[in-house]
Design a protein around this motif. Structure first.
Motif, PDB file in Angstrom:
ATOM      1  N   ARG A 120       1.263  -1.174  -0.259  1.00  0.00           N
ATOM      2  CA  ARG A 120      -0.489   0.004  -0.471  1.00  0.00           C
ATOM      3  C   ARG A 120       0.760   1.025  -0.064  1.00  0.00           C
ATOM      4  NH1 ARG A 120      -2.424  -3.502   3.730  1.00  0.00           N
ATOM      5  NH2 ARG A 120      -1.638  -2.739   4.979  1.00  0.00           N
ATOM      6  N   ALA A 121       1.908   1.249  -0.715  1.00  0.00           N
ATOM      7  CA  ALA A 121       2.762   2.606  -0.356  1.00  0.00           C
ATOM      8  C   ALA A 121       2.046   3.094  -1.024  1.00  0.00           C
ATOM      9  CB  ALA A 121       3.797   1.951  -1.119  1.00  0.00           C
ATOM     10  N   LYS A 122       2.550   4.817  -1.229  1.00  0.00           N
ATOM     11  CA  LYS A 122       1.870   5.504  -1.688  1.00  0.00           C
ATOM     12  C   LYS A 122       2.719   6.291  -2.560  1.00  0.00           C
ATOM     13  CE  LYS A 122      -0.719   9.825  -0.254  1.00  0.00           C
ATOM     14  NZ  LYS A 122      -1.015  10.920   1.100  1.00  0.00           N
ATOM     15  N   ILE A 123       1.754   6.422  -3.781  1.00  0.00           N
ATOM     16  CA  ILE A 123       3.441   6.992  -5.107  1.00  0.00           C
ATOM     17  C   ILE A 123       2.443   7.688  -5.967  1.00  0.00           C
ATOM     18  CG2 ILE A 123       4.226   4.467  -5.085  1.00  0.00           C
ATOM     19  CD1 ILE A 123       2.744   4.078  -7.385  1.00  0.00           C
ATOM     20  N   ILE A 124       3.411   9.084  -6.363  1.00  0.00           N
ATOM     21  CA  ILE A 124       3.021   9.985  -7.371  1.00  0.00           C
ATOM     22  C   ILE A 124       3.556   9.561  -8.950  1.00  0.00           C
ATOM     23  CG2 ILE A 124       4.788  11.452  -6.237  1.00  0.00           C
ATOM     24  CD1 ILE A 124       2.194  13.331  -6.942  1.00  0.00           C
ATOM     25  N   THR A 169      -0.396   8.286  -7.206  1.00  0.00           N
ATOM     26  CA  THR A 169      -1.958   9.485  -7.813  1.00  0.00           C
ATOM     27  C   THR A 169      -0.871   9.777  -8.774  1.00  0.00           C
ATOM     28  OG1 THR A 169      -2.518  10.286  -4.712  1.00  0.00           O
ATOM     29  CG2 THR A 169      -1.825  12.021  -7.530  1.00  0.00           C
ATOM     30  N   PHE A 170      -2.382  10.186  -9.741  1.00  0.00           N
ATOM     31  CA  PHE A 170      -1.486  10.779 -11.298  1.00  0.00           C
ATOM     32  C   PHE A 170      -2.067  12.171 -11.355  1.00  0.00           C
ATOM     33  CE2 PHE A 170      -3.726   6.769 -11.612  1.00  0.00           C
ATOM     34  CZ  PHE A 170      -2.694   5.456 -12.523  1.00  0.00           C
ATOM     35  N   LEU A 171      -0.817  12.719 -12.122  1.00  0.00           N
ATOM     36  CA  LEU A 171      -0.992  14.252 -11.573  1.00  0.00           C
ATOM     37  C   LEU A 171      -0.325  14.515 -13.159  1.00  0.00           C
ATOM     38  CD1 LEU A 171      -0.898  16.848 -10.404  1.00  0.00           C
ATOM     39  CD2 LEU A 171       1.451  16.782  -9.633  1.00  0.00           C
ATOM     40  N   ASP A 172      -1.212  15.642 -13.549  1.00  0.00           N
ATOM     41  CA  ASP A 172      -1.084  15.761 -14.859  1.00  0.00           C
ATOM     42  C   ASP A 172      -1.967  17.434 -15.741  1.00  0.00           C
ATOM     43  OD1 ASP A 172       0.705  15.183 -17.780  1.00  0.00           O
ATOM     44  OD2 ASP A 172      -1.084  16.307 -18.543  1.00  0.00           O
ATOM     45  N   SER A 173      -1.239  18.229 -15.983  1.00  0.00           N
ATOM     46  CA  SER A 173      -2.749  19.761 -16.678  1.00  0.00           C
ATOM     47  C   SER A 173      -3.048  19.019 -17.541  1.00  0.00           C
ATOM     48  CB  SER A 173      -1.212  20.128 -16.587  1.00  0.00           C
ATOM     49  OG  SER A 173      -0.243  20.126 -17.800  1.00  0.00           O
ATOM     50  N   ILE A 174      -3.711  17.666 -17.788  1.00  0.00           N
ATOM     51  CA  ILE A 174      -4.095  18.353 -19.299  1.00  0.00           C
ATOM     52  C   ILE A 174      -5.699  16.801 -18.664  1.00  0.00           C
ATOM     53  CG2 ILE A 174      -4.570  16.688 -21.886  1.00  0.00           C
ATOM     54  CD1 ILE A 174      -1.014  17.684 -21.819  1.00  0.00           C
ATOM     55  N   GLU A 175      -6.286  17.390 -19.033  1.00  0.00           N
ATOM     56  CA  GLU A 175      -7.434  16.389 -18.151  1.00  0.00           C
ATOM     57  C   GLU A 175      -7.590  15.635 -18.917  1.00  0.00           C
ATOM     58  OE1 GLU A 175     -11.954  17.809 -15.904  1.00  0.00           O
ATOM     59  OE2 GLU A 175     -10.756  19.538 -17.251  1.00  0.00           O
ATOM     60  N   THR A 231       7.328   8.118  -2.882  1.00  0.00           N
ATOM     61  CA  THR A 231       8.279   7.541  -4.203  1.00  0.00           C
ATOM     62  C   THR A 231       7.139   8.060  -5.582  1.00  0.00           C
ATOM     63  OG1 THR A 231       8.482   4.870  -3.693  1.00  0.00           O
ATOM     64  CG2 THR A 231       8.833   5.636  -5.449  1.00  0.00           C
ATOM     65  N   ALA A 232       7.964   8.341  -5.745  1.00  0.00           N
ATOM     66  CA  ALA A 232       7.591   9.788  -7.064  1.00  0.00           C
ATOM     67  C   ALA A 232       8.092   8.844  -8.443  1.00  0.00           C
ATOM     68  CB  ALA A 232       7.682  11.455  -6.734  1.00  0.00           C
ATOM     69  N   PHE A 233       7.451   9.168  -9.707  1.00  0.00           N
ATOM     70  CA  PHE A 233       7.966   8.581 -10.657  1.00  0.00           C
ATOM     71  C   PHE A 233       7.198   9.861 -11.500  1.00  0.00           C
ATOM     72  CE2 PHE A 233       6.749   4.672  -7.827  1.00  0.00           C
ATOM     73  CZ  PHE A 233       7.520   3.932  -8.140  1.00  0.00           C
TER      74      PHE A 233
END
Length: 234
Positions: free
Chosen positions: A71-75, A98-104, A143-145
């Motif tokens: 259950r590691a929290k990654i972005i 978590t998926f982060l992006d500026s394009i909806e 972790t961030a990728f």
């Protein structure tokens, strides 16, 4: 659509075991990617074997080299169409992604895939430099990728603010080792290069995984606004 046996065997060569349900989800992801791509520009890679190699196997390549607890929290910062985040989630469905992006539009695709595969993750529409200063996101991730083409010194400023001290930032790069380029920025942001893994995909493409350990808190002055990062990178 894809040759799941090929995917399974190549993953095993990398030291990754994929379950039957994971292989089925990878096949569905490939189908949705090609279908969605007809109306929204997600990728130039649409041939089945290319999808397996360049999107799926490439995306899960860090797994044998890092320790991701249950259950590691990654972005996935600047996730685009969900690579590497979606393949990582399929291979390890316990992960909190978590998926982060500026394009909806690309986030809508990720939501479509998760809905159709029964997977769970969080999509966030916005820019890394804005969310990296918010308490709900800053230093909250194990972790961030990134699988991005920007220089490492720029990527580090966007990504290390998300990583908790003791956590890891994995920068997935092409043939060039950019660790020296990014070293000054990484140090200023509270990180240090822990390991670099170089390998070739089965099609011959070279890859470097730059593992950056977060050893101290990131100064509140970072991340700066995009213009400042572009004009005066660390």
């Amino acid at each position: 659509m894809i040759n799941t046996e090929f995917l399974k065997k190549e993953a095993e060569k990398m030291g990754i075991q994929l379950s039957a349900s994971a292989l089925s989800r990878f096949d569905l992801l490939a189908q949705r990617l090609v279908s969605y791509n007809r109306k929204v520009n997600l990728t130039a890679i649409t041939e089945p074997d290319d999808i397996v190699i360049k999107h799926f196997l490439d995306s899960i390549s860090p797994l044998p080299h890092i320790s991701l607890k249950e259950r590691a929290k990654i972005i996935d910062v600047g996730c685009g169409a969900g690579f590497p985040g979606l393949p990582l989630l399929i291979a390890r469905e316990d992960l909190d992604v978590t998926f982060l992006d500026s394009i909806e539009k690309k986030l809508k695709f990720i939501e479509d895939v998760m809905q159709n595969t029964g997977l769970f993750g969080t999509t966030v529409h916005g820019r890394a430099e804005d969310f990296g200063i918010r308490p709900a996101f800053r230093e909250q991730y194990d972790t961030a990728f990134t699988r991005a083409v920007a220089p490492l010194n720029v990527l580090a400023e966007y990504c290390l603010p998300f990583v908790k001290p003791g956590g890891l930032y994995v920068s997935m790069k092409g043939a060039s080792d950019e660790s020296e380029l990014g070293r000054n920025a990484i140090t200023k942001l509270g990180g240090e290069v822990e390991n670099i893994v170089s390998f070739k995909l089965m099609n011959g493409d070279s890859r470097n995984l730059i593992m950056i350990r977060k050893v101290s808190h990131t100064s509140p002055e970072y991340p700066r606004k995009t213009k400042k990062i572009a004009v005066s990178p660390l």
